[in-house]
Design a protein around this motif. Structure first.
Motif, PDB file in Angstrom:
ATOM      1  N   ARG A 116      47.485  39.656  27.203  1.00  0.00           N
ATOM      2  CA  ARG A 116      46.167  39.239  26.688  1.00  0.00           C
ATOM      3  C   ARG A 116      45.642  38.033  27.453  1.00  0.00           C
ATOM      4  O   ARG A 116      44.456  37.965  27.787  1.00  0.00           O
ATOM      5  CB  ARG A 116      46.267  38.902  25.201  1.00  0.00           C
ATOM      6  N   SER A 117      46.528  37.100  27.716  1.00  0.00           N
ATOM      7  CA  SER A 117      46.138  35.905  28.469  1.00  0.00           C
ATOM      8  C   SER A 117      45.637  36.282  29.855  1.00  0.00           C
ATOM      9  O   SER A 117      44.623  35.748  30.327  1.00  0.00           O
ATOM     10  CB  SER A 117      47.343  34.993  28.624  1.00  0.00           C
ATOM     11  N   GLU A 118      46.356  37.174  30.488  1.00  0.00           N
ATOM     12  CA  GLU A 118      45.982  37.608  31.839  1.00  0.00           C
ATOM     13  C   GLU A 118      44.626  38.324  31.814  1.00  0.00           C
ATOM     14  O   GLU A 118      43.781  38.092  32.679  1.00  0.00           O
ATOM     15  CB  GLU A 118      47.075  38.512  32.416  1.00  0.00           C
ATOM     16  N   ARG A 119      44.418  39.198  30.817  1.00  0.00           N
ATOM     17  CA  ARG A 119      43.123  39.892  30.703  1.00  0.00           C
ATOM     18  C   ARG A 119      41.993  38.883  30.480  1.00  0.00           C
ATOM     19  O   ARG A 119      40.926  38.983  31.100  1.00  0.00           O
ATOM     20  CB  ARG A 119      43.157  40.909  29.559  1.00  0.00           C
ATOM     21  N   ALA A 120      42.226  37.923  29.614  1.00  0.00           N
ATOM     22  CA  ALA A 120      41.200  36.903  29.343  1.00  0.00           C
ATOM     23  C   ALA A 120      40.910  36.086  30.594  1.00  0.00           C
ATOM     24  O   ALA A 120      39.754  35.772  30.896  1.00  0.00           O
ATOM     25  CB  ALA A 120      41.655  36.000  28.200  1.00  0.00           C
ATOM     26  N   ARG A 121      41.966  35.735  31.334  1.00  0.00           N
ATOM     27  CA  ARG A 121      41.780  34.967  32.572  1.00  0.00           C
ATOM     28  C   ARG A 121      40.939  35.762  33.564  1.00  0.00           C
ATOM     29  O   ARG A 121      40.033  35.229  34.200  1.00  0.00           O
ATOM     30  CB  ARG A 121      43.136  34.615  33.181  1.00  0.00           C
ATOM     31  N   LYS A 122      41.225  37.065  33.686  1.00  0.00           N
ATOM     32  CA  LYS A 122      40.458  37.915  34.609  1.00  0.00           C
ATOM     33  C   LYS A 122      39.002  38.041  34.163  1.00  0.00           C
ATOM     34  O   LYS A 122      38.089  38.036  34.993  1.00  0.00           O
ATOM     35  CB  LYS A 122      41.105  39.298  34.717  1.00  0.00           C
ATOM     36  N   GLN A 123      38.791  38.157  32.839  1.00  0.00           N
ATOM     37  CA  GLN A 123      37.416  38.245  32.337  1.00  0.00           C
ATOM     38  C   GLN A 123      36.641  36.972  32.652  1.00  0.00           C
ATOM     39  O   GLN A 123      35.493  37.027  33.077  1.00  0.00           O
ATOM     40  CB  GLN A 123      37.408  38.498  30.825  1.00  0.00           C
ATOM     41  N   VAL A 124      37.292  35.837  32.463  1.00  0.00           N
ATOM     42  CA  VAL A 124      36.639  34.559  32.777  1.00  0.00           C
ATOM     43  C   VAL A 124      36.363  34.471  34.274  1.00  0.00           C
ATOM     44  O   VAL A 124      35.295  34.028  34.691  1.00  0.00           O
ATOM     45  CB  VAL A 124      37.516  33.373  32.293  1.00  0.00           C
ATOM     46  N   ALA A 125      37.309  34.934  35.090  1.00  0.00           N
ATOM     47  CA  ALA A 125      37.112  34.893  36.544  1.00  0.00           C
ATOM     48  C   ALA A 125      35.950  35.791  36.951  1.00  0.00           C
ATOM     49  O   ALA A 125      35.163  35.435  37.833  1.00  0.00           O
ATOM     50  CB  ALA A 125      38.390  35.317  37.251  1.00  0.00           C
ATOM     51  N   ASN A 126      35.810  36.945  36.311  1.00  0.00           N
ATOM     52  CA  ASN A 126      34.713  37.861  36.625  1.00  0.00           C
ATOM     53  C   ASN A 126      33.372  37.302  36.195  1.00  0.00           C
ATOM     54  O   ASN A 126      32.349  37.531  36.830  1.00  0.00           O
ATOM     55  CB  ASN A 126      34.929  39.220  35.959  1.00  0.00           C
ATOM     56  N   VAL A 127      33.358  36.564  35.124  1.00  0.00           N
ATOM     57  CA  VAL A 127      32.110  36.010  34.609  1.00  0.00           C
ATOM     58  C   VAL A 127      31.770  34.698  35.302  1.00  0.00           C
ATOM     59  O   VAL A 127      30.612  34.312  35.392  1.00  0.00           O
ATOM     60  CB  VAL A 127      32.233  35.807  33.073  1.00  0.00           C
TER      61      VAL A 127
END
Length: 134
Positions: A116-127
């Motif tokens: 979950r942390s990794e997915r959230a980090r990727k979402q933040v990086a994409n945004v």
């Protein structure tokens, strides 16, 4: 927790058998030392056997002490669960199985949390490339 996985394989019976075998070996070594006596041609061998027997005796005493401690802690844990559940929980295997399952659940939770942390980090990086425009 790292040694909890190994506890599943724990057998107090096997430990007792190994300790008995070690005691028998130490007794054999003591007999051999006695048989060698003062024979100077075997003095070096006798010295090596004496050192080995002394070290082995210390290790055996440590194992006996640790085994006693493990048994005491296991009994305390079983009494704790018996009191809480108002029923007998059964032999040590049940307790160790339960602890193993608990550790497994914790490991699964940690893996899911990291995912979950990794997915959230990727979402933040994409945004984050939008940041200058917001």
């Amino acid at each position: 927790m790292p040694t909890l996985w190994q506890s599943k394989e724990l057998s107090f019976e096997a430990i007792g058998q190994e300790l008995q075998a070690l005691l028998e070996s130490l007794t054999s070594m003591s007999e051999l030392i006695r048989q060698i006596g003062e024979d100077q041609t075997l003095a070096t061998v006798k010295e090596v056997i004496e050192v080995f027997a002394e070290n082995s005796t210390k290790i055996r005493e440590e194992i006996v002490s640790l085994t006693g401690l493990m048994i005491h802690k296991l009994q305390s844990m079983m009494q704790h669960f018996e009191g809480r559940n108002k029923m007998k929980l059964g032999p040590q295997k049940d307790i160790l199985r339960m602890l193993h399952e608990f550790a497994s659940d914790i490991d699964e939770s940690l893996v899911r949390g990291k995912e979950r942390s990794e997915r959230a980090r990727k979402q933040v990086a994409n945004v984050s490339w939008f940041s200058p425009f917001i």
